[in-house]
Motif scaffolding. Structure first.
Motif, PDB file in Angstrom:
ATOM      1  N   ARG A   8       0.832  -1.208   0.000  1.00  0.00           N
ATOM      2  CA  ARG A   8       0.000   0.000   0.000  1.00  0.00           C
ATOM      3  C   ARG A   8       0.863   1.253   0.000  1.00  0.00           C
ATOM      4  NH1 ARG A   8      -3.098  -3.994   1.517  1.00  0.00           N
ATOM      5  NH2 ARG A   8      -5.391  -3.859   1.486  1.00  0.00           N
ATOM      6  N   ARG A   9       1.962   1.225   0.751  1.00  0.00           N
ATOM      7  CA  ARG A   9       2.870   2.383   0.755  1.00  0.00           C
ATOM      8  C   ARG A   9       3.452   2.623  -0.640  1.00  0.00           C
ATOM      9  NH1 ARG A   9       4.963   0.279   5.669  1.00  0.00           N
ATOM     10  NH2 ARG A   9       6.856  -0.409   4.595  1.00  0.00           N
ATOM     11  N   LEU A  10       3.627   1.547  -1.389  1.00  0.00           N
ATOM     12  CA  LEU A  10       4.201   1.665  -2.728  1.00  0.00           C
ATOM     13  C   LEU A  10       3.159   1.981  -3.793  1.00  0.00           C
ATOM     14  CD1 LEU A  10       6.750  -1.298  -2.633  1.00  0.00           C
ATOM     15  CD2 LEU A  10       7.255   1.150  -2.464  1.00  0.00           C
ATOM     16  N   GLY A  11       1.922   2.180  -3.382  1.00  0.00           N
ATOM     17  CA  GLY A  11       0.898   2.613  -4.323  1.00  0.00           C
ATOM     18  C   GLY A  11       0.001   1.540  -4.876  1.00  0.00           C
ATOM     19  N   TYR A  12       0.074   0.326  -4.347  1.00  0.00           N
ATOM     20  CA  TYR A  12      -0.804  -0.746  -4.815  1.00  0.00           C
ATOM     21  C   TYR A  12      -2.181  -0.599  -4.165  1.00  0.00           C
ATOM     22  CZ  TYR A  12       3.149  -3.100  -6.985  1.00  0.00           C
ATOM     23  OH  TYR A  12       4.218  -3.406  -7.788  1.00  0.00           O
ATOM     24  N   GLN A  13      -3.219  -0.874  -4.956  1.00  0.00           N
ATOM     25  CA  GLN A  13      -4.591  -0.763  -4.477  1.00  0.00           C
ATOM     26  C   GLN A  13      -5.298  -2.106  -4.592  1.00  0.00           C
ATOM     27  OE1 GLN A  13      -6.173   2.395  -6.942  1.00  0.00           O
ATOM     28  NE2 GLN A  13      -5.395   3.974  -5.564  1.00  0.00           N
ATOM     29  N   VAL A  14      -6.282  -2.324  -3.713  1.00  0.00           N
ATOM     30  CA  VAL A  14      -6.995  -3.594  -3.685  1.00  0.00           C
ATOM     31  C   VAL A  14      -7.834  -3.763  -4.943  1.00  0.00           C
ATOM     32  CG1 VAL A  14      -8.740  -4.979  -2.497  1.00  0.00           C
ATOM     33  CG2 VAL A  14      -7.046  -3.701  -1.175  1.00  0.00           C
ATOM     34  N   LEU A  15      -7.646  -4.894  -5.590  1.00  0.00           N
ATOM     35  CA  LEU A  15      -8.441  -5.269  -6.749  1.00  0.00           C
ATOM     36  C   LEU A  15      -9.550  -6.228  -6.335  1.00  0.00           C
ATOM     37  CD1 LEU A  15      -8.591  -5.024  -9.875  1.00  0.00           C
ATOM     38  CD2 LEU A  15      -7.118  -7.037  -9.991  1.00  0.00           C
ATOM     39  N   ALA A  16      -9.211  -7.232  -5.543  1.00  0.00           N
ATOM     40  CA  ALA A  16     -10.188  -8.208  -5.049  1.00  0.00           C
ATOM     41  C   ALA A  16      -9.627  -8.872  -3.805  1.00  0.00           C
ATOM     42  CB  ALA A  16     -10.483  -9.259  -6.119  1.00  0.00           C
ATOM     43  N   GLN A  17     -10.530  -9.390  -2.996  1.00  0.00           N
ATOM     44  CA  GLN A  17     -10.127 -10.106  -1.789  1.00  0.00           C
ATOM     45  C   GLN A  17     -10.884 -11.424  -1.687  1.00  0.00           C
ATOM     46  OE1 GLN A  17     -11.113  -7.282   1.332  1.00  0.00           O
ATOM     47  NE2 GLN A  17      -8.962  -6.666   1.552  1.00  0.00           N
ATOM     48  N   LEU A  18     -10.223 -12.415  -1.117  1.00  0.00           N
ATOM     49  CA  LEU A  18     -10.894 -13.641  -0.707  1.00  0.00           C
ATOM     50  C   LEU A  18     -11.078 -13.551   0.800  1.00  0.00           C
ATOM     51  CD1 LEU A  18     -12.024 -16.470  -1.361  1.00  0.00           C
ATOM     52  CD2 LEU A  18      -9.737 -17.372  -0.864  1.00  0.00           C
ATOM     53  N   ARG A  19     -12.346 -13.481   1.220  1.00  0.00           N
ATOM     54  CA  ARG A  19     -12.672 -13.430   2.640  1.00  0.00           C
ATOM     55  C   ARG A  19     -13.135 -14.819   3.082  1.00  0.00           C
ATOM     56  NH1 ARG A  19     -13.773  -8.629   5.177  1.00  0.00           N
ATOM     57  NH2 ARG A  19     -12.935  -6.828   4.060  1.00  0.00           N
ATOM     58  N   THR A  20     -12.673 -15.275   4.227  1.00  0.00           N
ATOM     59  CA  THR A  20     -13.009 -16.628   4.673  1.00  0.00           C
ATOM     60  C   THR A  20     -13.375 -16.660   6.149  1.00  0.00           C
ATOM     61  OG1 THR A  20     -10.757 -17.265   5.302  1.00  0.00           O
ATOM     62  CG2 THR A  20     -11.377 -17.588   2.993  1.00  0.00           C
ATOM     63  N   ARG A  21     -14.007 -17.766   6.533  1.00  0.00           N
ATOM     64  CA  ARG A  21     -14.252 -18.081   7.939  1.00  0.00           C
ATOM     65  C   ARG A  21     -14.530 -19.580   8.027  1.00  0.00           C
ATOM     66  NH1 ARG A  21     -20.293 -15.477   8.589  1.00  0.00           N
ATOM     67  NH2 ARG A  21     -21.466 -17.333   7.960  1.00  0.00           N
ATOM     68  N   PRO A  22     -14.374 -20.170   9.228  1.00  0.00           N
ATOM     69  CA  PRO A  22     -14.713 -21.585   9.379  1.00  0.00           C
ATOM     70  C   PRO A  22     -16.196 -21.829   9.121  1.00  0.00           C
ATOM     71  CG  PRO A  22     -13.381 -20.816  11.226  1.00  0.00           C
ATOM     72  CD  PRO A  22     -13.781 -19.595  10.452  1.00  0.00           C
ATOM     73  N   GLU A  33     -12.773 -12.860   7.364  1.00  0.00           N
ATOM     74  CA  GLU A  33     -11.444 -12.275   7.437  1.00  0.00           C
ATOM     75  C   GLU A  33     -10.751 -12.323   6.083  1.00  0.00           C
ATOM     76  OE1 GLU A  33      -9.451 -14.525  10.401  1.00  0.00           O
ATOM     77  OE2 GLU A  33     -10.513 -13.570  12.084  1.00  0.00           O
ATOM     78  N   VAL A  34      -9.793 -11.423   5.889  1.00  0.00           N
ATOM     79  CA  VAL A  34      -9.028 -11.402   4.647  1.00  0.00           C
ATOM     80  C   VAL A  34      -8.084 -12.599   4.631  1.00  0.00           C
ATOM     81  CG1 VAL A  34      -7.387 -10.152   3.210  1.00  0.00           C
ATOM     82  CG2 VAL A  34      -9.154  -8.893   4.461  1.00  0.00           C
ATOM     83  N   SER A  35      -8.357 -13.542   3.744  1.00  0.00           N
ATOM     84  CA  SER A  35      -7.475 -14.699   3.579  1.00  0.00           C
ATOM     85  C   SER A  35      -6.387 -14.395   2.570  1.00  0.00           C
ATOM     86  CB  SER A  35      -8.289 -15.915   3.136  1.00  0.00           C
ATOM     87  OG  SER A  35      -7.453 -17.019   2.907  1.00  0.00           O
ATOM     88  N   SER A  36      -6.755 -13.693   1.503  1.00  0.00           N
ATOM     89  CA  SER A  36      -5.776 -13.257   0.517  1.00  0.00           C
ATOM     90  C   SER A  36      -6.361 -12.081  -0.231  1.00  0.00           C
ATOM     91  CB  SER A  36      -5.416 -14.385  -0.456  1.00  0.00           C
ATOM     92  OG  SER A  36      -6.538 -14.766  -1.227  1.00  0.00           O
ATOM     93  N   GLU A  37      -5.500 -11.327  -0.868  1.00  0.00           N
ATOM     94  CA  GLU A  37      -5.989 -10.208  -1.672  1.00  0.00           C
ATOM     95  C   GLU A  37      -5.108 -10.018  -2.891  1.00  0.00           C
ATOM     96  OE1 GLU A  37      -6.199  -6.835   0.926  1.00  0.00           O
ATOM     97  OE2 GLU A  37      -4.032  -6.644   1.134  1.00  0.00           O
ATOM     98  N   GLN A  38      -5.732  -9.483  -3.923  1.00  0.00           N
ATOM     99  CA  GLN A  38      -5.040  -9.156  -5.155  1.00  0.00           C
ATOM    100  C   GLN A  38      -4.975  -7.635  -5.252  1.00  0.00           C
ATOM    101  OE1 GLN A  38      -7.578 -11.249  -7.906  1.00  0.00           O
ATOM    102  NE2 GLN A  38      -6.384 -13.115  -7.763  1.00  0.00           N
ATOM    103  N   LEU A  39      -3.769  -7.134  -5.479  1.00  0.00           N
ATOM    104  CA  LEU A  39      -3.523  -5.699  -5.537  1.00  0.00           C
ATOM    105  C   LEU A  39      -3.027  -5.321  -6.926  1.00  0.00           C
ATOM    106  CD1 LEU A  39      -1.575  -5.358  -2.149  1.00  0.00           C
ATOM    107  CD2 LEU A  39      -4.030  -5.123  -2.518  1.00  0.00           C
ATOM    108  N   VAL A  40      -3.213  -4.059  -7.289  1.00  0.00           N
ATOM    109  CA  VAL A  40      -2.823  -3.613  -8.621  1.00  0.00           C
ATOM    110  C   VAL A  40      -2.251  -2.199  -8.539  1.00  0.00           C
ATOM    111  CG1 VAL A  40      -5.091  -2.641  -9.188  1.00  0.00           C
ATOM    112  CG2 VAL A  40      -3.609  -3.477 -11.025  1.00  0.00           C
ATOM    113  N   LYS A  41      -1.347  -1.891  -9.477  1.00  0.00           N
ATOM    114  CA  LYS A  41      -0.738  -0.562  -9.526  1.00  0.00           C
ATOM    115  C   LYS A  41      -0.544  -0.166 -10.980  1.00  0.00           C
ATOM    116  CE  LYS A  41       3.447   1.956  -8.053  1.00  0.00           C
ATOM    117  NZ  LYS A  41       4.719   1.828  -7.295  1.00  0.00           N
ATOM    118  N   ASP A  42      -0.925   1.072 -11.301  1.00  0.00           N
ATOM    119  CA  ASP A  42      -0.654   1.628 -12.629  1.00  0.00           C
ATOM    120  C   ASP A  42       0.737   2.235 -12.629  1.00  0.00           C
ATOM    121  OD1 ASP A  42      -3.157   0.987 -13.770  1.00  0.00           O
ATOM    122  OD2 ASP A  42      -4.075   2.706 -12.784  1.00  0.00           O
ATOM    123  N   LEU A  43       1.519   1.900 -13.638  1.00  0.00           N
ATOM    124  CA  LEU A  43       2.917   2.338 -13.696  1.00  0.00           C
ATOM    125  C   LEU A  43       3.069   3.596 -14.542  1.00  0.00           C
ATOM    126  CD1 LEU A  43       4.549  -1.179 -14.237  1.00  0.00           C
ATOM    127  CD2 LEU A  43       4.246   0.080 -12.087  1.00  0.00           C
TER     128      LEU A  43
END
Length: 308
Positions: free
Chosen positions: A140-154, A298-308
């Protein structure tokens, strides 16, 4: 500090291979709740699939980060047309344990991004597991933004007022057309991808339509009326132990009545009947994030994206 990226040799990849598999497998154990043996086998399978020709695999950049004569880390980038058509993808970035907290991770990423710009690539994405909070802050500090997240729970034993009823093939086709026209990013997880890409993803997720094995395409029914629909599947090789809800929606006249929560609970009950340990919901956008938060996902994983 000046970090230079140097291509790995075949011998260097062979030496690094066990640690790549171990890192990937450990993350799967922690995030998906599978056994170490299952995770190791799946990590090996996926990495073999991505690198069939090792360092000579087309579209794959495997580099070591060098600070002078000092090897400080590793960066693996997949060029557009491999993982995603519209962007490059950072498959792995790692810093030697004794070189961490010195800015080398940031330096390698910036060097990789500069190289992509020289190649004419204007967008890059990456995946990070939810438990890796330090890396998530760094991106996030480097400018990446959330594209999608996988949220999970038992998976629990929920009560629900929504029933799930099978769809016919024409009904699925009509619902899929709505997604492609109105919300294709729910399937593509890439806002720049053409809408037709959503249909390609659908064919992968449900290759036989409503008759696809381990795939549930269901009407949501409440009080005898159809109020929405849901698309979910049993765990697969990429995420063993976690079932994936690919899409759910409540039709406009029935929203804000708690039916979205009840619909997810109906899918959870189906997972419980199949002895699935965790449910996962793919989300994109702030509204979906608030829905997931309210459900304790909860956030299990997320995909981030950045425009160069």
């Amino acid at each position: 500090m000046t970090v230079v990226l140097v291509d790995l040799t075949s011998a260097e990849l062979a030496q690094r291979w066990p640690s790549m598999i171990a890192l990937f497998a450990d993350a799967m154990v922690e995030n998906y709740g599978v056994s170490p043996a299952e995770a190791a086998a799946e990590a090996e399978r996926q990495t073999d699939e991505l690198l069939p020709a090792g360092v000579h695999t087309a579209g794959q950049l495997l580099r070591k980060g060098m600070d002078g004569d000092d090897e400080v880390g590793f960066l693996w980038i997949s060029l557009p047309g491999t993982t995603y058509d519209t962007m490059a993808w950072i498959a792995e970035v790692s810093v030697r344990a004794d070189r961490r907290s010195r800015g080398y991770g940031s330096a390698m990423l910036r060097a990789g991004e500069a190289d992509l710009v020289e190649r004419g690539v204007r967008r890059v994405g990456l995946h990070v597991f939810g438990v890796n909070t330090g890396a998530r802050r760094l991106y996030r500090r480097l400018g990446y933004q959330v594209l999608a997240q996988l949220r999970t729970r038992p998976v629990g034993a929920p009560q629900t007022t929504v029933e799930l009823e099978p769809m016919s093939e024409p009904e699925y086709a009509a619902r899929l057309s709505e997604v492609v026209e109105r919300h294709p990013v729910a399937l593509t997880r890439d806002p720049l991808a053409p809408a037709a890409r959503a249909r390609e993803v659908a064919r992968v997720l449900a290759p036989q339509g409503v008759d696809s094995p381990n795939v549930f395409l269901r009407h949501a029914v409440s009080g005898g009326r159809p109020v929405g629909w849901i698309w979910f599947s049993l765990p697969g090789p990429h995420r063993p132990g976690t079932g994936a809800i690919h899409y759910l929606t409540i039709d406009e006249p029935y929203r804000r009545r708690g039916l979205g929560r009840a619909l997810l609970a109906a899918a959870e009950a189906e997972y419980a009947r199949h002895d699935v340990g965790r449910l996962g919901l793919w989300i994109a956008g702030p509204d979906a994030g608030r829905f997931a938060d309210a459900l304790g996902l909860e956030v299990s994983s997320e995909q981030l994206v950045k425009d160069l």
